[in-house]
Design an enzyme around this catalytic site. Structure first.
Site, PDB file in Angstrom:
ATOM      1  N   LYS A  52      32.822  42.417  42.956  1.00  0.00           N
ATOM      2  CA  LYS A  52      32.401  41.923  41.635  1.00  0.00           C
ATOM      3  C   LYS A  52      31.089  41.151  41.772  1.00  0.00           C
ATOM      4  O   LYS A  52      30.193  41.273  40.933  1.00  0.00           O
ATOM      5  CB  LYS A  52      33.513  41.048  41.025  1.00  0.00           C
ATOM      6  CG  LYS A  52      34.654  41.901  40.490  1.00  0.00           C
ATOM      7  CD  LYS A  52      35.949  41.155  40.241  1.00  0.00           C
ATOM      8  CE  LYS A  52      37.043  42.186  39.949  1.00  0.00           C
ATOM      9  NZ  LYS A  52      38.374  41.647  39.838  1.00  0.00           N
ATOM     10  N   GLN A  96      41.510  36.276  39.690  1.00  0.00           N
ATOM     11  CA  GLN A  96      41.875  37.466  40.455  1.00  0.00           C
ATOM     12  C   GLN A  96      43.387  37.518  40.673  1.00  0.00           C
ATOM     13  O   GLN A  96      43.991  36.554  41.142  1.00  0.00           O
ATOM     14  CB  GLN A  96      41.132  37.462  41.812  1.00  0.00           C
ATOM     15  CG  GLN A  96      41.377  38.709  42.649  1.00  0.00           C
ATOM     16  CD  GLN A  96      40.842  39.978  41.980  1.00  0.00           C
ATOM     17  OE1 GLN A  96      39.725  40.007  41.498  1.00  0.00           O
ATOM     18  NE2 GLN A  96      41.665  41.018  41.941  1.00  0.00           N
ATOM     19  N   ASP A 119      38.548  39.927  31.538  1.00  0.00           N
ATOM     20  CA  ASP A 119      39.507  40.921  32.059  1.00  0.00           C
ATOM     21  C   ASP A 119      40.270  41.582  30.902  1.00  0.00           C
ATOM     22  O   ASP A 119      40.934  42.602  31.089  1.00  0.00           O
ATOM     23  CB  ASP A 119      40.517  40.244  33.005  1.00  0.00           C
ATOM     24  CG  ASP A 119      40.220  40.541  34.475  1.00  0.00           C
ATOM     25  OD1 ASP A 119      39.482  41.505  34.751  1.00  0.00           O
ATOM     26  OD2 ASP A 119      40.729  39.803  35.342  1.00  0.00           O
TER      27      ASP A 119
END
Ligand code: NAP
Length: 293
Positions: A52, A96, A119
């Site tokens: 990322k 995460q 997300d």
């Protein structure tokens, strides 16, 4: 059979995003800024977060990573989430997953501001997606739909069978393809581990999406002639041919299924690279305040 080249489409979109980021910076505005919270030392999570960071750099975004110890308390994570929710320099952030077992994942997700939830896992964003108003879309479902769009694959009136009902892949992609949009307007059947007559249902699919997490689960006898097959699965297997000694494979038995279908995504190089693009797309939208003004 046409191979759906996720690497090529991802590269194309990456360039589009980088050009938009450059024009934001040219106007004297700050570059889009993505932050990530990484808890513990899970090797896969560390690789995903490193990727990322690399993707942000390639697009001219700012990225910051907040690393917390495996034993961090839920309270400390929630405090950091609150800090990032209020940090005006950060456009969007992710936590995460997976998180250590002592942390309530849903509690953490619910505390992320929907406006910064790049997300797309917050119930507000999932709810907005359900009723077809602008929202951050979860990255993998976004990637699947974008591949379908850019390959000009007809979805209206088609029967789409999704195998797998996870919150991050199967359920949201089934929603996206059943909405009154283009791509969309499919008749969707969502299958899972309790589904009966799975093979017969799969044989009715014009579009078959495999998100099961079981290597080579979908075989040629489950696929209708000329179906479109999207393989979301990702499994590391030993391979004498690669330098690392491993290669990736999917939920679909590619060699036999590819002979029957009209389009298919390979693993690697299909859905995977598009998932990485999903997060960049959402971060750009956050920086432009496109969804939450
Ligand atoms: P998951 O949370 O484990 O969900 C798997 C789903 O498959 C569940 O809904 C499960 O049903 C269903 N299932 C399991 N066995 C089945 C069977 N025999 N028949 C029918 N359905 C069955 O997995 P996920 O997170 O969605 O991920 C799926 C796969 O995609 C994994 O290989 C993962 O690594 C990969 N993935 C790839 C990307 C990418 O970027 N390419 C992104 C995310 C995930 P129940 O709900 O009844 O248990």
């Amino acid at each position: 059979m046409k191979l759906i080249d996720g690497n090529a489409i991802a590269e194309q979109i990456r360039k589009e995003i980088a050009a938009e980021a450059a024009s934001i910076i040219d106007k004297g505005l700050p570059a889009p800024h993505l932050a990530a919270i990484l808890v513990g030392n899970d090797p896969a999570s560390m690789t995903y977060v490193a990727n990322k960071e690399k993707d942000c750099k390639a697009c001219g975004f700012i990225s910051s990573i907040y690393r917390l110890d495996e034993k961090t308390t839920e309270k400390s994570i929630l405090e950091l989430v609150d800090f990032l929710n209020n940090d005006h320099e950060v456009d969007g952030f992710i936590v995460q997953l997976p998180l250590p077992a002592h942390i309530r994942v849903n509690k953490v997700i619910e505390n992320i501001s929907p406006a910064k939830d790049v997300d797309g896992f917050h119930p507000v964003n999932l709810g907005r997606m359900m009723i077809n108003i602008p929202s951050y879309l979860p990255a993998t479902p976004y990637g699947i739909v974008e591949l379908i769009r850019r390959y000009g694959i007809e979805t209206e009136g088609q029967h789409c069978v999704v195998i797998g009902r996870s919150n991050i892949v199967g359920t949201p992609v089934s929603v996206l393809l059943s909405r009154n949009t283009n791509p969309g307007n499919c008749t969707v059947t969502l299958c899972h581990s309790r589904t009966q007559h799975l093979k017969e249902i799969c044989l009715q699919a014009d579009i078959l999406i495999a998100a099961i997490g079981k290597k080579w689960f979908v075989t040629a006898d489950m696929v209708k002639q000329d179906a479109v097959v999207i393989d979301v699965g990702m499994h590391r297997i030993e391979s004498a041919e690669s330098k690392s000694g491993f290669r990736l494979t999917g939920d679909v038995k590619f060699d036999e299924v590819s002979k029957k279908c009209s389009y298919i995504t390979p693993v690697p190089g299909g859905v995977g690279p598009m998932t990485r693009i999903g997060l960049l797309t959402n971060t750009l939208k956050a920086a432009k305040k496109e969804i939450y003004t």
